[in-house]
Design a protein around this motif. Structure first.
Motif: not given
Length: 131
Positions: A28, A34-36, A66-67, A72, A74, A76, A119
């Motif tokens: 992770e 690590h961008w969003h 997505t989480h 959003r 992610h 990565e 990002d």
């Protein structure tokens, strides 16, 4: 038994998680970045929900995922590679199709699945119909 267990550890995970669109990342947060990016989609029928758990599996975390259901994305990566909105749709298992409008950080752009994700940006897609 040990040999069979080792073979199961190698061959069983891909069977349980399906075939990922991209190689799984090792951890992770990614090793390179690590961008969003925030994605919203609307159609004539209203807002389209972007589900939690896109690109996440029991044994694989794809570089685009997505989480939660906020939209959003992610991004990565373990490699120096950029990803596009079309790549996210591929992970999601949806067709990018033919949006009628696309806005990036509020600015209208020509809709394109090759738009690179960066990002801290927001993308809005408008469709006549989305499935």
């Amino acid at each position: 038994m040990i040999v069979l267990g080792g073979l199961g550890a190698v061959y069983l995970p891909p069977l349980l998680s399906g075939t990922p669109a991209f190689p799984c990342i090792r951890q992770e947060g990614g090793l390179v970045y690590h961008w969003h990016t925030d994605l919203s989609i609307s159609s004539a029928a209203g807002s389209v929900s972007i589900p939690a758990g896109i690109g996440t599996g029991t044994f694989c975390l794809e570089p685009l995922h997505t989480h939660d259901a906020t939209g959003r994305i992610h991004i990565e990566s373990d490699t120096t590679r950029l990803y596009s909105i079309g790549d996210f749709f591929r992970v999601w298992g949806k067709s990018f199709g033919s949006p009628t409008a696309m806005h990036v950080i509020g600015t209208a752009v020509t809709p394109s699945s090759s738009l690179t994700l960066y990002d801290l940006e927001s993308i809005h897609l408008q469709y006549n119909s989305f499935s």
